[in-house]
Design a protein around this motif. Structure first.
Motif, mmCIF file in Angstrom:
data_model
loop_
_atom_site.group_PDB
_atom_site.id
_atom_site.type_symbol
_atom_site.label_atom_id
_atom_site.label_comp_id
_atom_site.label_asym_id
_atom_site.label_seq_id
_atom_site.Cartn_x
_atom_site.Cartn_y
_atom_site.Cartn_z
ATOM 1 N N ASP A 102 0.814 -1.219 0.000
ATOM 2 C CA ASP A 102 0.000 0.000 0.000
ATOM 3 C C ASP A 102 0.841 1.260 0.000
ATOM 4 N N SER A 103 2.170 1.122 -0.165
ATOM 5 C CA SER A 103 3.041 2.303 -0.162
ATOM 6 C C SER A 103 2.968 3.031 -1.490
ATOM 7 N N ASP A 104 3.592 4.216 -1.600
ATOM 8 C CA ASP A 104 3.607 4.994 -2.850
ATOM 9 C C ASP A 104 4.363 4.276 -3.951
ATOM 10 N N GLU A 105 5.350 3.430 -3.593
ATOM 11 C CA GLU A 105 6.132 2.759 -4.612
ATOM 12 C C GLU A 105 5.323 1.681 -5.304
ATOM 13 N N ASN A 106 4.297 1.187 -4.751
ATOM 14 C CA ASN A 106 3.461 0.160 -5.371
ATOM 15 C C ASN A 106 2.015 0.550 -5.172
ATOM 16 N N PRO A 107 1.444 1.290 -6.128
ATOM 17 C CA PRO A 107 0.133 1.894 -5.923
ATOM 18 C C PRO A 107 -1.023 1.019 -6.371
ATOM 19 N N SER A 108 -0.855 -0.300 -6.358
ATOM 20 C CA SER A 108 -1.908 -1.166 -6.890
ATOM 21 C C SER A 108 -3.208 -0.993 -6.163
ATOM 22 N N LYS A 109 -3.130 -0.643 -4.890
ATOM 23 C CA LYS A 109 -4.358 -0.477 -4.131
ATOM 24 C C LYS A 109 -5.198 0.661 -4.702
ATOM 25 N N HIS A 110 -4.520 1.709 -5.346
ATOM 26 C CA HIS A 110 -5.223 2.886 -5.843
ATOM 27 C C HIS A 110 -5.447 2.860 -7.347
ATOM 28 N N CYS A 111 -4.884 1.909 -8.137
ATOM 29 C CA CYS A 111 -4.936 1.909 -9.602
ATOM 30 C C CYS A 111 -5.699 0.713 -10.138
ATOM 31 N N ASN A 120 2.279 7.278 -9.200
ATOM 32 C CA ASN A 120 1.817 7.894 -7.957
ATOM 33 C C ASN A 120 0.441 8.504 -8.146
ATOM 34 N N ASP A 121 -0.435 8.180 -7.256
ATOM 35 C CA ASP A 121 -1.821 8.663 -7.295
ATOM 36 C C ASP A 121 -2.525 8.328 -8.602
ATOM 37 N N THR A 138 3.492 0.166 -12.028
ATOM 38 C CA THR A 138 4.585 0.984 -11.491
ATOM 39 C C THR A 138 5.319 1.752 -12.586
ATOM 40 N N THR A 139 5.709 1.051 -13.683
ATOM 41 C CA THR A 139 6.537 1.672 -14.728
ATOM 42 C C THR A 139 5.729 2.203 -15.895
ATOM 43 N N GLY A 140 4.501 1.727 -16.114
ATOM 44 C CA GLY A 140 3.706 2.114 -17.263
ATOM 45 C C GLY A 140 4.106 1.418 -18.537
ATOM 46 N N ARG A 141 5.010 0.469 -18.490
ATOM 47 C CA ARG A 141 5.483 -0.220 -19.689
ATOM 48 C C ARG A 141 4.375 -1.100 -20.247
ATOM 49 N N CYS A 142 4.286 -1.121 -21.597
ATOM 50 C CA CYS A 142 3.280 -1.929 -22.280
ATOM 51 C C CYS A 142 3.961 -3.087 -22.997
ATOM 52 N N LYS A 143 3.430 -4.287 -22.794
ATOM 53 C CA LYS A 143 3.983 -5.460 -23.493
ATOM 54 C C LYS A 143 3.697 -5.393 -24.986
ATOM 55 N N MET A 147 0.786 2.999 -28.322
ATOM 56 C CA MET A 147 -0.188 3.400 -29.336
ATOM 57 C C MET A 147 0.506 4.185 -30.442
ATOM 58 N N HIS A 148 -0.121 4.186 -31.648
ATOM 59 C CA HIS A 148 0.432 4.935 -32.774
ATOM 60 C C HIS A 148 0.483 6.416 -32.410
ATOM 61 N N GLY A 149 1.649 7.041 -32.597
ATOM 62 C CA GLY A 149 1.821 8.442 -32.259
ATOM 63 C C GLY A 149 2.316 8.671 -30.853
ATOM 64 N N TRP A 150 2.577 7.601 -30.088
ATOM 65 C CA TRP A 150 3.100 7.712 -28.732
ATOM 66 C C TRP A 150 4.382 6.910 -28.621
ATOM 67 N N MET A 151 5.300 7.342 -27.767
ATOM 68 C CA MET A 151 6.596 6.684 -27.664
ATOM 69 C C MET A 151 7.141 6.863 -26.253
ATOM 70 N N GLY A 152 8.331 6.296 -26.025
ATOM 71 C CA GLY A 152 8.960 6.342 -24.705
ATOM 72 C C GLY A 152 8.825 5.008 -23.996
ATOM 73 N N THR A 153 9.622 4.810 -22.951
ATOM 74 C CA THR A 153 9.578 3.543 -22.216
ATOM 75 C C THR A 153 8.222 3.330 -21.569
ATOM 76 N N ASN A 154 7.531 4.387 -21.181
ATOM 77 C CA ASN A 154 6.208 4.258 -20.575
ATOM 78 C C ASN A 154 5.118 4.858 -21.478
ATOM 79 N N CYS A 155 5.453 5.083 -22.785
ATOM 80 C CA CYS A 155 4.475 5.549 -23.789
ATOM 81 C C CYS A 155 3.826 6.871 -23.380
ATOM 82 N N GLN A 156 4.588 7.779 -22.797
ATOM 83 C CA GLN A 156 4.029 9.042 -22.322
ATOM 84 C C GLN A 156 4.477 10.236 -23.180
#
Length: 621
Positions: A102-111, A120-121, A138-143, A147-156
């Motif tokens: 339930d800590s900020d580093e692992n927000p599964s309880k809130h997501c 976070n949040d 945690t990382t936002g990484r997609c297997k 999406m088309h037009g988006w890039m980066g390690t977490n597609c942001q």
């Protein structure tokens, strides 16, 4: 269950006094495992581990003397208890290891809610290529990737996308390139087309979200087409129009955009290259070529900045053509003269000379420019070489002068005859009805020459010939405001030489003619009557007026000009007919016995007078 304590693995036997086993009526139906039954001060307590004791059990165990004895656990009960405890410990261990923190580093309880998010949040949305995939919390990484037009390690990172990366433009071409923005559920404010030409970066086109387009260059424009859903992009189509010279449109373009939300952005890049169409800018063939002149030809053309081009001259042979260098009369005097015109084009010029004696008069030539890279060849029309002897220019000064009959007119004739020998020099006169050769000069007698109406003096020095003509305007010349064209005409031994003769204009003005005075039969005092003066003259420089005197020996006096009228009529004579009408002034008539009309001509500087007449005056008392 987590708070259970085990004091002993094996039971310890104590005596239990009956009075200590009594349960208060307020006790619950079940006894908490940690509760101990009090023993008397004389006897120690008997503890039981994890065994719930009901009131019925306690009642059945009471002896008549209220004494209780501790039971001894069986081995089977001990084994079962230990086994259950082990299973419970393993389950607790797996629960804490596998369940998210339930800590900020692992927000599964809130997501856990939709749409899928992470961080976070849970403030970041997932942008996975597979719309059913939930990114790493945690990382936002997609297997499945972004999406088309988006890039980066977490597609942001949202990026604009050109549908092509290069434009190879030619002159007089039009190109359309589309920039797509996959905005999803976000919003953009403006899209910009910016150019970096290597020396400066600036914005050329601005497109707002509501479709308003502003362009700083009239060769560029844009249109906006919005997508129908969140998975469809907004497309901005940029239109490039490349005219004859568009080198300044070459460079690196970026499709920039500004988002309403605070997102990371990346801009797509488009490279534009401009290839100038070959263009023949000058085909220099002189109107005439002379035997003593510079016999040269040249042709200039502009090309794109590439080495695969050529410029040359060809000889036109009806329906076929031959390279000019295949004719021995022509020589390539200079391979080329290259001049840079801009970033994408330059000018190339070729020069040829020819032998006047070998080339044929009327030979037709054309210029040919070829760009092999663009596979374009352009040509001029065939132009003829005209070979002739040079023109000798003659000048006459002054160009314009006026005179009157009986005066003289001087005209200076000048010519540079170079090394050519002249045969005769003529002084010719012409008007609208007559032409006359007034004087001729031969080189064997070039001293002072006299003619009937003119004379001349020749002054020669090296190749320069100057002749001073003096024209005598005598009565034999038909003067009547005559416009005379006086020409100095050279004749050369070489009849192929051209001549550019010059002409001077002399206006010989005629004096007033047909000057008359018209009187009425009689003049009656008190009755309106007139006196008319008439003459053929130029009304702009001649004045016509009435005079009178008592006798022929007296000086005339001018008549009053009150209420005098002047009329100008066209005439078949030399000048217009001018009529001046004087009202009869009886005071003037009584004091002057004879009357006449006088015309004063400014060009001549003198008066011309009609005959004197005596009016018939009737005075009524």
């Amino acid at each position: 269950m987590g708070d259970v304590e085990f004091h002993h693995l094996f039971p310890i036997h104590h005596k239990i006094h009956p009075e200590d086993t009594h349960l208060d009526e307020s006790d619950n139906h079940h006894v908490h495992p940690q509760r101990h039954i009090k023993d008397s001060e004389e006897s120690p307590s008997c503890n039981h581990s994890s065994i719930n004791t009901s009131k019925d059990q306690l009642a059945s165990s009471e002896s008549p003397d209220r004494t209780r004895k501790c039971r001894k656990p069986t081995p089977l009960l001990l084994i079962v208890s230990v086994f259950l405890l082990l299973i419970l410990g393993v389950a607790l261990l797996l629960y804490y290891k596998l369940s998210p923190s339930d800590s900020d580093e692992n927000p599964s309880k809130h997501c856990r809610q939709l749409p899928a998010s992470f961080g976070n949040d849970c403030k970041y949305r997932c942008h996975c290529s597979n719309s059913t995939e939930i990114c790493d919390k945690t990382t936002g990484r997609c297997k499945s990737g972004c999406m088309h037009g988006w890039m980066g390690t977490n597609c942001q990172i949202i990026s604009s996308i050109f549908n092509t990366v290069t434009i190879n433009a030619k002159s007089h071409s039009r190109h359309i390139v589309t920039c797509s923005i996959y905005k999803l559920w976000y919003h953009w404010m403006n899209v910009y087309l910016s150019l970096d030409n290597g020396t400066k970066a600036y914005t050329l086109v601005n497109v707002s979200n509501d479709g308003v387009v502003s362009a700083s260059d009239q060769r560029l424009n844009a249109t906006l087409q919005k997508g129908g859903g969140t998975d469809e992009p907004d497309n901005v189509s940029f239109v490039f129009v490349f005219p004859e010279e568009a080198c300044d449109l070459e460079g690196s373009y970026t499709c920039q955009f500004k988002m309403v939300e605070n997102l990371n952005t990346k801009f797509s890049v488009l490279s534009v290259f401009v290839e100038a169409r070959p263009n023949i800018t000058e085909f220099n063939v002189e109107d005439y070529y002379y035997s003593i002149s510079n016999h040269s030809l040249s042709c200039s053309a502009t090309f794109a900045s590439n080495p695969t081009n050529d410029i040359k001259l060809e000889i036109c042979l009806g329906s076929s053509y031959m390279s000019i260098t295949d004719n021995p009369a022509f020589t390539l005097s200079q391979s080329s003269d290259v001049k840079t015109l801009g970033k994408c084009s330059y000018q190339k010029t070729v020069f040829y000379t020819f032998d006047f004696a070998l080339v044929s008069n009327g030979t037709f030539l054309r210029c040919v420019a070829t760009d092999q890279n663009l596979n374009i060849t352009i040509t001029t029309i065939c132009d003829a070489l005209v070979l002739r002897s040079p023109d000798i220019s003659v000048t006459v000064e002054p160009k314009y002068q006026s005179t009157v009959p009986g005066s003289t007119v001087e005209i200076l004739c000048h010519a540079n005859v170079s090394n050519y020998e002249w045969k005769e020099i003529h002084f010719d006169y012409a008007n609208v009805t007559t032409s006359l050769r007034m004087l001729s000069i031969v080189p064997t007698d070039s001293s002072r020459i006299f003619g009937n109406n003119a004379n001349a003096t020749v002054f020669s020095k090296n190749d320069i010939v100057n002749i001073s003509f003096i024209l005598l305007t005598t009565e034999v010349v038909p003067f009547c405001n005559t416009k005379m064209e006086l020409t100095c005409n050279f004749e050369f031994l070489d009849k192929t030489l051209g001549r550019k003769n010059d002409t001077g204009t002399v206006i010989v003005k005629a004096p007033p003619t047909n000057l008359t005075i018209a009187l009425e039969n009689e003049y009656v005092d008190g009755v309106y009557s007139t006196i008319n003066c008439t003459a053929n003259m130029n009304p702009n420089n001649t004045m016509l007026f009435l005079v009178g005197k008592e006798t022929t020996g007296r000086e005339p006096t001018m008549a009053p000009t009150i209420n005098v009228q002047t009329f100008v009529e066209q005439s078949n004579d030399c000048s217009p007919k001018v009529r001046v009408v004087y009202p009869a002034d009886f005071t003037f008539l009584r004091s002057n016995s004879i009357l006449a009309c006088v015309a004063f001509d400014k060009d001549y500087g003198q008066n011309f007078t009609s005959e004197y007449k005596t009016p018939s005056i009737i005075i009524i008392n």
